[in-house]
Each structure stands twice: as C-alpha cells, then as structure tokens.
Design a protein around this motif. Structure first.
Motif, PDB file in Angstrom:
ATOM      1  N   ALA A 109       0.845  -1.205   0.000  1.00 15.94           N
ATOM      2  CA  ALA A 109       0.000   0.000   0.000  1.00 15.94           C
ATOM      3  C   ALA A 109       0.876   1.250   0.000  1.00 15.94           C
ATOM      4  CB  ALA A 109      -0.915   0.011   1.221  1.00 15.94           C
ATOM      5  N   ALA A 110       0.418   2.260  -0.733  1.00 18.01           N
ATOM      6  CA  ALA A 110       1.199   3.503  -0.845  1.00 18.01           C
ATOM      7  C   ALA A 110       1.170   4.296   0.459  1.00 18.01           C
ATOM      8  CB  ALA A 110       0.669   4.355  -1.995  1.00 18.01           C
ATOM      9  N   ILE A 111      -0.026   4.471   1.037  1.00 13.51           N
ATOM     10  CA  ILE A 111      -0.111   5.337   2.230  1.00 13.51           C
ATOM     11  C   ILE A 111      -0.355   4.502   3.492  1.00 13.51           C
ATOM     12  CG2 ILE A 111      -0.743   7.460   1.021  1.00 13.51           C
ATOM     13  CD1 ILE A 111      -3.676   6.852   1.959  1.00 13.51           C
ATOM     14  N   MET A 112       0.366   3.405   3.590  1.00 13.33           N
ATOM     15  CA  MET A 112       0.218   2.471   4.708  1.00 13.33           C
ATOM     16  C   MET A 112       0.485   3.137   6.063  1.00 13.33           C
ATOM     17  SD  MET A 112       2.147  -1.131   4.992  1.00 13.33           S
ATOM     18  CE  MET A 112       1.150  -1.920   3.759  1.00 13.33           C
ATOM     19  N   ILE A 113       1.520   3.974   6.131  1.00 13.21           N
ATOM     20  CA  ILE A 113       1.871   4.611   7.402  1.00 13.21           C
ATOM     21  C   ILE A 113       0.888   5.741   7.693  1.00 13.21           C
ATOM     22  CG2 ILE A 113       3.674   5.878   8.646  1.00 13.21           C
ATOM     23  CD1 ILE A 113       5.706   4.218   6.897  1.00 13.21           C
ATOM     24  N   GLU A 114       0.593   6.554   6.658  1.00 15.22           N
ATOM     25  CA  GLU A 114      -0.340   7.670   6.820  1.00 15.22           C
ATOM     26  C   GLU A 114      -1.721   7.191   7.291  1.00 15.22           C
ATOM     27  OE1 GLU A 114       2.253   8.912   3.234  1.00 15.22           O
ATOM     28  OE2 GLU A 114       1.682   7.076   4.259  1.00 15.22           O
ATOM     29  N   SER A 115      -2.161   6.040   6.763  1.00 10.59           N
ATOM     30  CA  SER A 115      -3.518   5.566   7.081  1.00 10.59           C
ATOM     31  C   SER A 115      -3.572   4.771   8.391  1.00 10.59           C
ATOM     32  CB  SER A 115      -4.047   4.672   5.952  1.00 10.59           C
ATOM     33  OG  SER A 115      -3.390   3.417   5.982  1.00 10.59           O
ATOM     34  N   GLY A 116      -2.377   4.437   8.926  1.00  9.66           N
ATOM     35  CA  GLY A 116      -2.342   3.667  10.169  1.00  9.66           C
ATOM     36  C   GLY A 116      -2.424   2.161   9.947  1.00  9.66           C
ATOM     37  N   SER A 117      -2.587   1.729   8.681  1.00  7.75           N
ATOM     38  CA  SER A 117      -2.747   0.283   8.439  1.00  7.75           C
ATOM     39  C   SER A 117      -1.437  -0.482   8.642  1.00  7.75           C
ATOM     40  CB  SER A 117      -3.338   0.013   7.050  1.00  7.75           C
ATOM     41  OG  SER A 117      -2.417   0.355   6.042  1.00  7.75           O
ATOM     42  N   TYR A 118      -0.322   0.253   8.792  1.00  5.19           N
ATOM     43  CA  TYR A 118       0.961  -0.412   9.064  1.00  5.19           C
ATOM     44  C   TYR A 118       0.904  -1.154  10.413  1.00  5.19           C
ATOM     45  CZ  TYR A 118       2.173   3.074  12.601  1.00  5.19           C
ATOM     46  OH  TYR A 118       2.171   3.851  13.733  1.00  5.19           O
ATOM     47  N   LYS A 119      -0.006  -0.731  11.301  1.00  3.21           N
ATOM     48  CA  LYS A 119      -0.105  -1.359  12.632  1.00  3.21           C
ATOM     49  C   LYS A 119      -0.524  -2.823  12.531  1.00  3.21           C
ATOM     50  CE  LYS A 119      -1.176   3.042  14.836  1.00  3.21           C
ATOM     51  NZ  LYS A 119      -2.292   3.954  15.047  1.00  3.21           N
ATOM     52  N   GLN A 120      -1.112  -3.177  11.384  1.00  5.05           N
ATOM     53  CA  GLN A 120      -1.535  -4.564  11.140  1.00  5.05           C
ATOM     54  C   GLN A 120      -0.333  -5.462  10.801  1.00  5.05           C
ATOM     55  OE1 GLN A 120      -4.345  -4.412   7.873  1.00  5.05           O
ATOM     56  NE2 GLN A 120      -5.629  -5.988   8.766  1.00  5.05           N
ATOM     57  N   CYS A 121       0.795  -4.828  10.466  1.00  5.19           N
ATOM     58  CA  CYS A 121       1.946  -5.582   9.943  1.00  5.19           C
ATOM     59  C   CYS A 121       2.959  -5.922  11.039  1.00  5.19           C
ATOM     60  CB  CYS A 121       2.651  -4.770   8.860  1.00  5.19           C
ATOM     61  SG  CYS A 121       1.561  -4.330   7.495  1.00  5.19           S
ATOM     62  N   ASP A 122       3.606  -7.090  10.878  1.00  6.07           N
ATOM     63  CA  ASP A 122       4.670  -7.500  11.805  1.00  6.07           C
ATOM     64  C   ASP A 122       6.003  -6.881  11.417  1.00  6.07           C
ATOM     65  OD1 ASP A 122       3.147  -9.645  13.362  1.00  6.07           O
ATOM     66  OD2 ASP A 122       2.810 -10.247  11.288  1.00  6.07           O
ATOM     67  N   LYS A 123       6.215  -6.706  10.111  1.00  9.39           N
ATOM     68  CA  LYS A 123       7.447  -6.094   9.597  1.00  9.39           C
ATOM     69  C   LYS A 123       7.062  -5.141   8.470  1.00  9.39           C
ATOM     70  CE  LYS A 123      10.416  -8.527  12.031  1.00  9.39           C
ATOM     71  NZ  LYS A 123      11.174  -7.849  13.088  1.00  9.39           N
ATOM     72  N   LEU A 124       7.905  -4.125   8.251  1.00 14.72           N
ATOM     73  CA  LEU A 124       7.635  -3.153   7.183  1.00 14.72           C
ATOM     74  C   LEU A 124       8.858  -2.994   6.287  1.00 14.72           C
ATOM     75  CD1 LEU A 124       5.825   0.116   8.350  1.00 14.72           C
ATOM     76  CD2 LEU A 124       5.001  -1.619   6.781  1.00 14.72           C
ATOM     77  N   ILE A 125       8.605  -2.980   4.973  1.00 10.25           N
ATOM     78  CA  ILE A 125       9.679  -2.765   3.992  1.00 10.25           C
ATOM     79  C   ILE A 125       9.386  -1.448   3.271  1.00 10.25           C
ATOM     80  CG2 ILE A 125      10.771  -3.615   1.867  1.00 10.25           C
ATOM     81  CD1 ILE A 125       9.772  -6.463   2.683  1.00 10.25           C
ATOM     82  N   LEU A 126      10.383  -0.588   3.213  1.00 11.75           N
ATOM     83  CA  LEU A 126      10.252   0.680   2.494  1.00 11.75           C
ATOM     84  C   LEU A 126      11.000   0.576   1.164  1.00 11.75           C
ATOM     85  CD1 LEU A 126       9.473   3.733   2.410  1.00 11.75           C
ATOM     86  CD2 LEU A 126      11.646   4.202   3.574  1.00 11.75           C
ATOM     87  N   VAL A 127      10.311   0.900   0.074  1.00 12.19           N
ATOM     88  CA  VAL A 127      10.960   0.930  -1.246  1.00 12.19           C
ATOM     89  C   VAL A 127      11.252   2.394  -1.571  1.00 12.19           C
ATOM     90  CG1 VAL A 127      10.777   0.295  -3.686  1.00 12.19           C
ATOM     91  CG2 VAL A 127       9.628  -1.109  -1.951  1.00 12.19           C
ATOM     92  N   THR A 128      12.514   2.687  -1.862  1.00 11.66           N
ATOM     93  CA  THR A 128      12.899   4.074  -2.150  1.00 11.66           C
ATOM     94  C   THR A 128      13.559   4.179  -3.522  1.00 11.66           C
ATOM     95  OG1 THR A 128      15.070   3.786  -1.094  1.00 11.66           O
ATOM     96  CG2 THR A 128      13.285   4.623   0.298  1.00 11.66           C
ATOM     97  N   ALA A 129      13.563   5.395  -4.054  1.00 15.90           N
ATOM     98  CA  ALA A 129      14.229   5.698  -5.328  1.00 15.90           C
ATOM     99  C   ALA A 129      14.477   7.203  -5.359  1.00 15.90           C
ATOM    100  CB  ALA A 129      13.336   5.285  -6.504  1.00 15.90           C
ATOM    101  N   PRO A 130      15.499   7.648  -6.084  1.00 19.79           N
ATOM    102  CA  PRO A 130      15.743   9.093  -6.176  1.00 19.79           C
ATOM    103  C   PRO A 130      14.510   9.819  -6.737  1.00 19.79           C
ATOM    104  CG  PRO A 130      17.565   7.832  -7.124  1.00 19.79           C
ATOM    105  CD  PRO A 130      16.467   6.864  -6.862  1.00 19.79           C
ATOM    106  N   LYS A 131      14.268  11.024  -6.221  1.00 20.93           N
ATOM    107  CA  LYS A 131      13.057  11.781  -6.572  1.00 20.93           C
ATOM    108  C   LYS A 131      12.903  11.981  -8.079  1.00 20.93           C
ATOM    109  CE  LYS A 131      10.525  16.002  -5.451  1.00 20.93           C
ATOM    110  NZ  LYS A 131      10.547  17.308  -4.777  1.00 20.93           N
ATOM    111  N   GLU A 132      13.991  12.363  -8.752  1.00 21.54           N
ATOM    112  CA  GLU A 132      13.913  12.637 -10.204  1.00 21.54           C
ATOM    113  C   GLU A 132      13.479  11.384 -10.959  1.00 21.54           C
ATOM    114  OE1 GLU A 132      16.600  13.509  -8.276  1.00 21.54           O
ATOM    115  OE2 GLU A 132      15.795  15.552  -8.162  1.00 21.54           O
ATOM    116  N   LEU A 133      14.006  10.244 -10.529  1.00 24.77           N
ATOM    117  CA  LEU A 133      13.676   8.975 -11.178  1.00 24.77           C
ATOM    118  C   LEU A 133      12.202   8.622 -10.937  1.00 24.77           C
ATOM    119  CD1 LEU A 133      14.655   6.505 -12.774  1.00 24.77           C
ATOM    120  CD2 LEU A 133      15.461   5.497 -10.626  1.00 24.77           C
ATOM    121  N   ARG A 134      11.724   8.862  -9.714  1.00 22.06           N
ATOM    122  CA  ARG A 134      10.321   8.592  -9.389  1.00 22.06           C
ATOM    123  C   ARG A 134       9.396   9.448 -10.258  1.00 22.06           C
ATOM    124  NH1 ARG A 134       9.923   9.785  -3.250  1.00 22.06           N
ATOM    125  NH2 ARG A 134       7.700   9.549  -3.717  1.00 22.06           N
TER     126      ARG A 134
END
Length: 198
Positions: A109-134
C-alpha cells in the motif's frame, strides 16, 4: 506474518512485490483492492454516493475525475472518503489473509503509514528511489506532467519520515539489484518464521 511493503509514488513497490511473488509469496495490493471495492461493495458505493452525491458514479462505475475534484483540496471530504475505504480494505484483507498458507504474506500500500494500516503488519519494507527517477517513472506511466506528480508527492510522507517505521529498505535506483535485495529480505523473513508478535 504480515509484511507491509510501502513507498512513495513511483518508487517501484509493484515491481518489488512481483519479485516476492516469484518466490511464492502471496501479495495483497491494497490500492488495487480499494479501486475494486468501489465497484464490488454495495456498502462502499452507497456511502460514497451519500458523501459525494449521485455524480460520483457513472453507469455503476466510480467517476474518478469527479471524485478526485471533490476531495482534492478538501481535507475533510478526503478524510471522510478514507474513513469509508480504509475499513473496507482492512476487512477485505483479513478475509484474504485467513485463506493463505505461507510463512508470511505481503500487503502492499502507498499510504500504509499515513492511514495507520501499518499497525496490522509485523514487519515493514520501504521501497525508495531518487526523486527525479520517481517523477520520470510516474510521468511515463500515468501520461501526466512533472508538476502533477510533485503535487501528489507533497501529499505523502517523505522517505525520511517513513524510515523510522520500517524494518527493511530496498533501493530501486536502476543500479542496485532488486532481486538480490528481495532475496536477502525473503531469507530473513523465512528465518523469523512464526514467532509471536511483539
């Protein structure tokens, strides 16, 4: 175990999730399910119409442009819309989760942390990329302009803000091997096995 995969727009979450799938891990795409529930769930449909009016739907399909215009720039309407969609996706996920039989599952999910749904998860993975590339990726994918993409980015938390919540980070900059990074995290997650939640 429930493992969340999140990241800003254009970071490449879906690509990462496809690699996890190739290792036999089931993936629940919360954003895609949210879109589907606008159509599949009578409860969601009636609440959206009550909030935004009959014009929110055109011949039984959500009028995305109309809905976006209604909630974009109106924080209270956006919050109310999220209060309809997020609980529906949460219960849809729970039904799906109970039908799986693997050491862990992925919830994307894109807004997992913003929506609070991350609390359902045991572990969290963040995918990152340079802003220009995104920005470049989203412009090409959505056939939109850079200004629009930056506007959407400004509504999301920054990578630095998200990092404090996450257990793993995958860099998707076009140079680092995604498969190697995913394989490494996959091995670690398998080794955690079915340990109870903290």
């Amino acid at each position: 175990m429930i493992v969340g995969v999140t990241g800003g727009i254009g970071s490449g979450k879906s690509t990462v999730c496809r690699i996890f799938q190739s290792f036999g891990i089931p993936v629940f795409d919360a954003d895609q399910r949210a879109k589907a529930l606008y159509i599949e769930s009578e409860n969601v449909k009636s609440q959206v119409i009550e909030l935004l009016g009959e014009r929110a739907y055109k011949s039984d399909k959500p009028d995305k442009e109309y809905i976006a215009n209604q909630v974009f720039g109106d924080k209270s309407k956006l919050e109310k819309l999220n209060q309809i969609i997020h609980p529906a996706v949460k219960s849809d996920f729970e039904d799906w989760y109970h039908s799986q039989n693997t050491t862990y599952v992925i919830k994307e999910a894109a807004i997992m942390i913003e929506s609070g749904s991350y609390k359902q998860c045991d572990k969290l993975i963040l995918v990152t990329a340079p802003k220009e590339l995104r920005i470049k990726r989203v412009v090409e994918r959505d056939n939109t302009c850079a200004d629009e993409v930056e506007k959407r980015m400004s509504n999301q938390m920054t990578d630095d803000e998200k990092r404090t919540y996450c257990d793993f980070e995958i860099l998707n900059d076009g140079n680092s091997s995604l498969i190697e990074q995913v394989r490494d995290i996959h091995r670690q997650l398998l080794s955690f096995g079915q340990k109870p939640k903290k």
